[in-house]
Design a protein around this motif. Structure first.
Motif, mmCIF file in Angstrom:
data_model
loop_
_atom_site.group_PDB
_atom_site.id
_atom_site.type_symbol
_atom_site.label_atom_id
_atom_site.label_comp_id
_atom_site.label_asym_id
_atom_site.label_seq_id
_atom_site.Cartn_x
_atom_site.Cartn_y
_atom_site.Cartn_z
ATOM 1 N N LYS A 221 -6.051 -4.799 -9.656
ATOM 2 C CA LYS A 221 -5.256 -3.527 -8.696
ATOM 3 C C LYS A 221 -5.662 -3.434 -7.420
ATOM 4 O O LYS A 221 -5.070 -3.357 -6.463
ATOM 5 N N LEU A 222 -7.066 -3.605 -7.224
ATOM 6 C CA LEU A 222 -7.549 -3.573 -5.767
ATOM 7 C C LEU A 222 -7.308 -4.742 -4.977
ATOM 8 O O LEU A 222 -6.895 -4.633 -3.695
ATOM 9 N N VAL A 223 -7.155 -6.077 -5.562
ATOM 10 C CA VAL A 223 -6.447 -7.228 -5.029
ATOM 11 C C VAL A 223 -5.019 -7.189 -4.582
ATOM 12 O O VAL A 223 -4.681 -7.316 -3.449
ATOM 13 N N ALA A 224 -4.287 -6.204 -5.349
ATOM 14 C CA ALA A 224 -3.020 -6.355 -5.138
ATOM 15 C C ALA A 224 -2.896 -5.332 -3.837
ATOM 16 O O ALA A 224 -1.846 -5.405 -3.202
ATOM 17 N N ASP A 225 -3.972 -4.382 -3.668
ATOM 18 C CA ASP A 225 -3.717 -3.544 -2.375
ATOM 19 C C ASP A 225 -4.631 -4.209 -1.218
ATOM 20 O O ASP A 225 -4.865 -3.327 -0.432
ATOM 21 N N GLY A 226 -4.903 -5.360 -1.140
ATOM 22 C CA GLY A 226 -5.283 -6.207 -0.113
ATOM 23 C C GLY A 226 -6.866 -6.712 -0.181
ATOM 24 O O GLY A 226 -7.282 -7.139 0.886
#
Length: 368
Positions: A221-226
């Motif tokens: 989820k964090l990776v999806a947020d950059g």
């Protein structure tokens, strides 16, 4: 210490998870929910020694063996006329409480609450009877401010909870690099910010933290947020494997209904084989189960990398559990526990033999 460096110490990383009263399995909460799909049984199916078995698990990808086994009917198929009642949990301590109270008989759960529950009861409440999953934990960071592991110094990094598995992993990793952090306050050369996994993505987006050492799917989820993956915890374990999910059983239920326990284990083994033979179909099944439980499916950009980082297997990886406990003791954070008898792998090995698979080892921590 780099990701490639041998982990004499990093195997300790999950060790503190056994610290009493501080543990959660993943920091999402603590209440049980009787919202899991219940069994549908054929009228002519044969009932085993118990008419019902109560199982517990988390609505989490690392518990996909249970999610898929229930969703696809693979557990019920092995149970025949014995039905199961399923409950979901958001943290390990509440599942251990349910096991102790008889609200569940068998559960999928993390290593830390397994150790904690066993030791706090003097070895009288549970046995670990199988593995289920390995991996699924990552250090993810803001790539604008953190480009190398050395850049973590002076930054704010989230972990799910003081003393939980990932918190200890990160604290120990910090110590191995020679940096100083007060374990209780999280203050030091790196600021360790204890944040519930469900809150961590918002904390990252707001700039309250610069990264996190967290389990899936929070990491993705964090990776999806950059964010960027800076370290996969699997890289610092031998053979890239460490236990993240076990199957436990009430000792009373195991003694009174060994045939039911064996049936659940057959269902688990066959589910893991199904997952590994049909990974895309299994991933979709797990996500469908999560959607039923939470009301929202994971988007592909979160689901796909999270799923790829988890290995589903029957081996409980007992040596990694033992290492976690031993390292917690060496760190002075836990009195030496007596884990002899925490495993009973005889039913699992019976099932594995019938399936033509090799036996698994209890690292000297079995009942015999």
């Amino acid at each position: 210490m780099s990701a490639a460096r041998p982990l004499t110490v990093l195997r300790t990383v999950a060790a503190l998870a056994a610290l009493p009263l501080l543990l959660t399995a993943c920091g999402y909460g603590s209440d049980a929910e009787d919202d899991a799909p219940q069994a549908e049984v054929a009228a002519d199916a044969k009932t085993l020694s118990a008419s019902e078995v109560k199982i517990g698990y988390f609505p989490n990808l690392t518990h996909a063996t249970a999610l898929v086994g229930v969703q696809e009917g693979l557990l019920q198929k092995e149970l025949g006329g014995t039905t199961f009642k399923a409950s979901t949990f958001n943290a390990g301590p509440s599942e251990i409480e349910a096991l102790n109270a008889g609200s569940i008989d068998i559960g999928w759960i993390g290593p830390s609450p397994s150790i904690n529950g066993y030791t706090k009861s003097g070895g009288k409440n549970l046995r670990i009877i199988s593995g289920s999953a390995s991996g699924g934990v990552k250090l993810v960071v803001n790539p604008a401010t953190i480009k190398t592991l050395d850049d973590l110094k002076g930054k704010k990094i989230a972990t799910p909870q003081l003393g939980n598995t990932q918190d200890v992993a990160f604290l120990h990793w910090i110590a191995e690099r020679g940096w100083k952090v007060d374990a209780q306050s999280g203050k030091g050369d790196v600021s360790v910010v204890r944040t519930e996994n469900k809150i961590t993505p918002d904390a990252y987006k707001s700039g309250s933290v610069d990264g996190a050492w967290v389990p899936e799917p929070t990491a993705s989820k964090l990776v999806a947020d950059g964010a960027k993956v800076l370290l996969d915890e699997s890289d610092i374990w031998p053979d890239r494997k460490f236990v993240i999910t076990n199957i436990i059983v009430s000792q009373t239920f195991l003694e009174e209904h060994p045939d039911v326990v064996e049936a659940v284990l057959r269902g688990s083994v066959k589910t893991n084989a199904w997952i590994n033979a049909r990974p895309d179909e299994a991933k979709a099944s797990a996500n469908k189960a999560l959607e039923k439980l939470s009301g929202k499916a994971l988007p592909d950009e979160v689901l796909d990398p999270a799923w790829e980082s988890i290995t589903f297997l029957d081996d409980p990886l007992a040596s990694t559990l033992d290492a976690q406990a031993a390292h917690a003791v060496s760190a002075g954070l836990l009195e030496k526990p007596d884990l002899k008898g925490i495993y009973d792998l005889e039913p699992l090995n019976k099932v594995l033999k019938a399936e033509g698979e090799p036996a698994v080892d209890d690292a000297g921590l079995g009942v015999s």
